[in-house]
Design an enzyme around this catalytic site. Structure first.
Site, mmCIF file in Angstrom:
data_model
loop_
_atom_site.group_PDB
_atom_site.id
_atom_site.type_symbol
_atom_site.label_atom_id
_atom_site.label_comp_id
_atom_site.label_asym_id
_atom_site.label_seq_id
_atom_site.Cartn_x
_atom_site.Cartn_y
_atom_site.Cartn_z
ATOM 1 N N ARG A 100 -6.810 -92.117 4.246
ATOM 2 C CA ARG A 100 -5.659 -93.028 4.303
ATOM 3 C C ARG A 100 -5.157 -93.298 5.716
ATOM 4 O O ARG A 100 -4.725 -94.402 6.018
ATOM 5 C CB ARG A 100 -4.503 -92.461 3.466
ATOM 6 C CG ARG A 100 -4.767 -92.543 1.983
ATOM 7 C CD ARG A 100 -3.634 -91.889 1.229
ATOM 8 N NE ARG A 100 -3.968 -91.763 -0.175
ATOM 9 C CZ ARG A 100 -3.430 -90.836 -0.970
ATOM 10 N NH1 ARG A 100 -2.556 -89.970 -0.511
ATOM 11 N NH2 ARG A 100 -3.778 -90.785 -2.232
ATOM 12 N N CYS A 131 0.582 -92.037 -4.817
ATOM 13 C CA CYS A 131 1.322 -92.652 -5.931
ATOM 14 C C CYS A 131 2.799 -92.894 -5.603
ATOM 15 O O CYS A 131 3.346 -93.968 -5.901
ATOM 16 C CB CYS A 131 1.201 -91.775 -7.180
ATOM 17 S SG CYS A 131 1.214 -90.008 -6.836
ATOM 18 N N GLY A 162 0.131 -86.300 -12.005
ATOM 19 C CA GLY A 162 -0.403 -86.534 -10.666
ATOM 20 C C GLY A 162 -1.362 -85.438 -10.227
ATOM 21 O O GLY A 162 -2.280 -85.672 -9.446
ATOM 22 N N LYS A 215 2.974 -87.702 3.645
ATOM 23 C CA LYS A 215 2.195 -88.869 3.196
ATOM 24 C C LYS A 215 3.126 -90.057 2.985
ATOM 25 O O LYS A 215 2.826 -91.173 3.402
ATOM 26 C CB LYS A 215 1.484 -88.561 1.867
ATOM 27 C CG LYS A 215 0.283 -87.626 1.964
ATOM 28 C CD LYS A 215 -0.281 -87.396 0.557
ATOM 29 C CE LYS A 215 -0.807 -85.992 0.399
ATOM 30 N NZ LYS A 215 -1.064 -85.640 -1.020
ATOM 31 N N HIS A 244 6.538 -91.381 -12.205
ATOM 32 C CA HIS A 244 7.377 -90.808 -11.157
ATOM 33 C C HIS A 244 8.675 -91.620 -11.047
ATOM 34 O O HIS A 244 8.650 -92.854 -11.151
ATOM 35 C CB HIS A 244 6.697 -90.893 -9.787
ATOM 36 C CG HIS A 244 5.474 -90.039 -9.617
ATOM 37 N ND1 HIS A 244 5.091 -89.052 -10.491
ATOM 38 C CD2 HIS A 244 4.552 -90.020 -8.608
ATOM 39 C CE1 HIS A 244 3.988 -88.468 -10.041
ATOM 40 N NE2 HIS A 244 3.633 -89.034 -8.913
HETATM 41 O O1 25A Z 1 -8.426 -82.608 -3.816
HETATM 42 P P1 25A Z 1 -7.219 -83.485 -4.033
HETATM 43 O O2 25A Z 1 -7.292 -84.802 -3.311
HETATM 44 O O3 25A Z 1 -5.920 -82.749 -3.794
HETATM 45 O O4 25A Z 1 -7.226 -83.866 -5.611
HETATM 46 C C1 25A Z 1 -6.970 -82.909 -6.608
HETATM 47 C C2 25A Z 1 -6.980 -83.524 -7.961
HETATM 48 O O5 25A Z 1 -6.040 -84.589 -8.015
HETATM 49 C C3 25A Z 1 -6.482 -85.536 -8.977
HETATM 50 C C4 25A Z 1 -7.816 -85.110 -9.511
HETATM 51 O O6 25A Z 1 -7.664 -84.279 -10.698
HETATM 52 C C5 25A Z 1 -8.282 -84.216 -8.375
HETATM 53 O O7 25A Z 1 -9.248 -83.291 -8.801
HETATM 54 N N1 25A Z 1 -6.453 -86.812 -8.268
HETATM 55 C C6 25A Z 1 -7.303 -87.398 -7.437
HETATM 56 N N2 25A Z 1 -6.837 -88.537 -6.963
HETATM 57 C C7 25A Z 1 -5.615 -88.701 -7.509
HETATM 58 C C8 25A Z 1 -4.576 -89.696 -7.431
HETATM 59 N N3 25A Z 1 -4.690 -90.768 -6.665
HETATM 60 C C9 25A Z 1 -5.382 -87.610 -8.350
HETATM 61 N N4 25A Z 1 -4.277 -87.485 -9.054
HETATM 62 C C10 25A Z 1 -3.342 -88.451 -8.951
HETATM 63 N N5 25A Z 1 -3.458 -89.509 -8.172
HETATM 64 P P2 25A Z 1 -8.223 -84.686 -12.144
HETATM 65 O O8 25A Z 1 -8.308 -83.433 -12.948
HETATM 66 O O9 25A Z 1 -7.484 -85.817 -12.706
HETATM 67 O O10 25A Z 1 -9.708 -85.231 -11.894
HETATM 68 C C11 25A Z 1 -10.711 -84.432 -11.482
HETATM 69 C C12 25A Z 1 -11.979 -85.318 -11.604
HETATM 70 O O11 25A Z 1 -12.810 -85.053 -10.490
HETATM 71 C C13 25A Z 1 -14.090 -84.631 -10.984
HETATM 72 N N6 25A Z 1 -14.751 -83.722 -10.071
HETATM 73 C C14 25A Z 1 -14.321 -82.544 -9.618
HETATM 74 N N7 25A Z 1 -15.225 -81.968 -8.814
HETATM 75 C C15 25A Z 1 -16.274 -82.813 -8.770
HETATM 76 C C16 25A Z 1 -15.971 -83.935 -9.570
HETATM 77 N N8 25A Z 1 -16.818 -84.924 -9.727
HETATM 78 C C17 25A Z 1 -18.012 -84.849 -9.087
HETATM 79 N N9 25A Z 1 -18.371 -83.822 -8.307
HETATM 80 C C18 25A Z 1 -17.539 -82.779 -8.135
HETATM 81 N N10 25A Z 1 -17.926 -81.749 -7.380
HETATM 82 C C19 25A Z 1 -13.745 -83.942 -12.271
HETATM 83 O O12 25A Z 1 -14.859 -83.830 -13.112
HETATM 84 C C20 25A Z 1 -12.716 -84.893 -12.837
HETATM 85 O O13 25A Z 1 -13.357 -86.009 -13.393
HETATM 86 P P3 25A Z 1 -15.235 -82.381 -13.681
HETATM 87 O O14 25A Z 1 -16.519 -82.593 -14.345
HETATM 88 O O15 25A Z 1 -15.187 -81.359 -12.560
HETATM 89 O O16 25A Z 1 -14.119 -81.962 -14.672
HETATM 90 C C21 25A Z 1 -14.187 -82.350 -16.008
HETATM 91 C C22 25A Z 1 -13.151 -81.631 -16.770
HETATM 92 O O17 25A Z 1 -13.068 -80.241 -16.399
HETATM 93 C C23 25A Z 1 -11.750 -79.904 -15.967
HETATM 94 N N11 25A Z 1 -11.903 -79.042 -14.795
HETATM 95 C C24 25A Z 1 -11.722 -79.395 -13.528
HETATM 96 N N12 25A Z 1 -11.896 -78.349 -12.705
HETATM 97 C C25 25A Z 1 -12.250 -77.302 -13.484
HETATM 98 C C26 25A Z 1 -12.255 -77.735 -14.815
HETATM 99 N N13 25A Z 1 -12.593 -76.920 -15.820
HETATM 100 C C27 25A Z 1 -12.902 -75.663 -15.530
HETATM 101 N N14 25A Z 1 -12.909 -75.161 -14.265
HETATM 102 C C28 25A Z 1 -12.595 -75.942 -13.221
HETATM 103 N N15 25A Z 1 -12.609 -75.459 -11.965
HETATM 104 C C29 25A Z 1 -11.088 -81.191 -15.668
HETATM 105 O O18 25A Z 1 -9.719 -81.106 -16.007
HETATM 106 C C30 25A Z 1 -11.804 -82.203 -16.519
HETATM 107 O O19 25A Z 1 -11.155 -82.324 -17.766
HETATM 108 O O1 L14 Z 2 -2.286 -87.718 -2.397
HETATM 109 O O2 L14 Z 2 0.117 -83.616 -7.355
HETATM 110 O O3 L14 Z 2 -2.879 -89.029 -4.007
HETATM 111 O O4 L14 Z 2 1.319 -85.339 -7.964
HETATM 112 C C1 L14 Z 2 -1.488 -87.612 -5.740
HETATM 113 C C2 L14 Z 2 -0.956 -86.695 -6.774
HETATM 114 C C3 L14 Z 2 -1.537 -85.704 -4.106
HETATM 115 C C4 L14 Z 2 -0.974 -84.810 -5.196
HETATM 116 C C5 L14 Z 2 -2.488 -87.937 -3.607
HETATM 117 C C6 L14 Z 2 0.464 -84.790 -7.241
HETATM 118 C C7 L14 Z 2 -2.243 -86.896 -4.666
HETATM 119 C C8 L14 Z 2 -0.136 -85.620 -6.135
#
Ligand code: 25A
Ligand code: L14
Length: 338
Positions: A100, A131, A162, A215, A244
């Site tokens: 960003r 968001c 979020g 942010k 939110h």
């Molecule tokens: O790292 P950040 O930026 O801080 O982001 C943290 C989290 O914020 C959400 C998103 O969570 C992200 O993981 N996010 C991202 N952008 C956002 C935004 N703009 C945001 N939230 C709000 N506003 P999420 O749970 O909604 O989505 C996670 C997705 O990412 C996929 N993923 C994770 N690791 C991956 C991957 N895809 C490809 N390669 C990788 N290495 C994840 O898929 C999901 O689609 P998944 O297959 O890992 O997870 C499927 C199901 O399993 C659960 N799960 C997640 N982690 C674990 C888990 N189950 C068991 N153990 C775990 N460690 C998930 O809840 C999902 O149902």
């Molecule tokens: O930066 O946990 O887009 O509500 C958005 C969701 C950070 C965390 C981002 C949350 C994320 C936030």
């Protein structure tokens, strides 16, 4: 009509799921939809337009022949795979905070700075803002254009969605446990979120602010192309599932009345004014959830300063705050550039 191959990275997550729904609802011209996630999701399938599409494991070859990539699998996944996708000729709209604040990567809210989208040509990446920032700038932009905003003081009331699916599950499980007189399990957040408010979103940095607060401060200046707007933020997690809410206090250069703000915002794109105290009408998270607009109410003059306005701004954090904003960016991208 021209159609495009689209990949959703993080398709099984809370934001990814919403992206699929919005592509469907808005009839985005998709020829092939590729759903990507980690090995954990292997074997899952998701519905798109009545068809069941298997989830594939994200890898370095996932983007061959893909024109548009919508990413929301976390910052580290974007850091690694967005440049790989871009090299394969795929334009990335990234929902994480990874890019960003990179100077030659555009940070876009279509109602505010659609013209910045053209800068995708620099790196093949467009960043989707945080968001809380998105819904705030949608409401600020018309006011800034009219009377120039000098300073913003914002406090947020942020939904657990979020943070993703695991946080939605945690609020539900803690609420059930407490109502059954059992100990709540605390895993995702630093403290119990059920029946509580946490004045911490993301991690703390040296100046005493959290990353989420910084942010809002930095992204607002970049999206509005005005580093002179002073912004201070307090971001708070509340036990709400979707949408939110924000208390926004604005100081403007020129005087503007609350009636003028109401009039400006009622004509603004993406905004709906809900503001009739006599009928107890104001924006509510439970009404904004599942909707596309940013709702503004409680518009009133700040009587403690010469040129001030207070307002209450509510929007669905997974839709306008993430998935919808990303799809709107992609719509402009295909209309004007691809
Ligand atoms: O790292 P950040 O930026 O801080 O982001 C943290 C989290 O914020 C959400 C998103 O969570 C992200 O993981 N996010 C991202 N952008 C956002 C935004 N703009 C945001 N939230 C709000 N506003 P999420 O749970 O909604 O989505 C996670 C997705 O990412 C996929 N993923 C994770 N690791 C991956 C991957 N895809 C490809 N390669 C990788 N290495 C994840 O898929 C999901 O689609 P998944 O297959 O890992 O997870 C499927 C199901 O399993 C659960 N799960 C997640 N982690 C674990 C888990 N189950 C068991 N153990 C775990 N460690 C998930 O809840 C999902 O149902
Ligand atoms: O930066 O946990 O887009 O509500 C958005 C969701 C950070 C965390 C981002 C949350 C994320 C936030």
């Amino acid at each position: 009509m021209r159609t495009f191959n689209v990949a959703v990275v993080g398709a099984t997550g809370a934001v990814g799921n919403e992206i699929i729904r919005i592509l469907e609802e808005r009839n985005f011209p998709v020829s092939q939809l590729k759903l990507l996630a980690s090995e954990r999701s292997l074997g899952k399938s998701l519905e798109y337009k009545g068809k069941s599409i298997p989830v594939e494991v994200l890898n370095e070859d996932s983007f061959e022949g893909v024109q548009i990539g919508l990413f929301s699998a976390g910052g580290s996944i974007s850091e690694k795979f967005a440049p790989i996708a871009a090299r394969a000729g795929c334009v990335v709209v990234d929902n994480t905070s990874a890019f960003r604040m990179v100077h030659d990567i555009p940070l876009v809210v279509p109602e505010v700075n659609p013209e910045a989208i053209g800068q995708y040509k620099n790196k093949g990446i467009i960043a989707n803002p945080n968001c809380s920032t998105i819904q705030m700038v949608v409401a600020l932009k018309p006011i800034h254009d009219a009377v120039r905003i000098k300073r913003v003081v914002v406090s947020t009331y942020q939904a657990v969605s979020g943070t993703g699916k695991k946080a939605i599950d945690e609020l539900e499980a803690q609420t059930r446990a407490l109502l059954a007189c059992q100990e709540p399990v605390v895993k995702v957040y630093p403290h119990q979120i059920a029946f509580n408010c946490l004045p911490q979103i993301d991690v703390f940095i040296d100046n005493g602010y959290t990353k989420e607060e910084m942010k809002m401060i930095n992204e607002t200046k970049k999206i509005m192309s005005d580093p002179s707007i002073a912004v201070t933020a307090t971001t708070v997690r509340v036990p709400v599932f979707y949408a939110h809410s924000e208390s926004v206090n604005i100081e403007t250069e020129k005087k503007i009345t609350s009636a003028e703000v109401r009039d400006l915002l009622s004509k603004a794109p993406g905004v709906k004014v809900v503001d009739d105290p006599s009928q107890k009408l104001y924006p509510l998270a439970i009404h904004a959830a599942g909707k596309d607009d940013t709702y503004v109410g409680r518009i009133r003059e700040d009587e403690s300063i010469a040129n001030g306005i207070n307002m209450w701004v509510v929007s669905d954090n997974l839709r306008k705050g993430a998935a919808l904003n990303a799809v709107q960016i992609a719509e402009i991208l295909i209309r004007d550039y691809l």
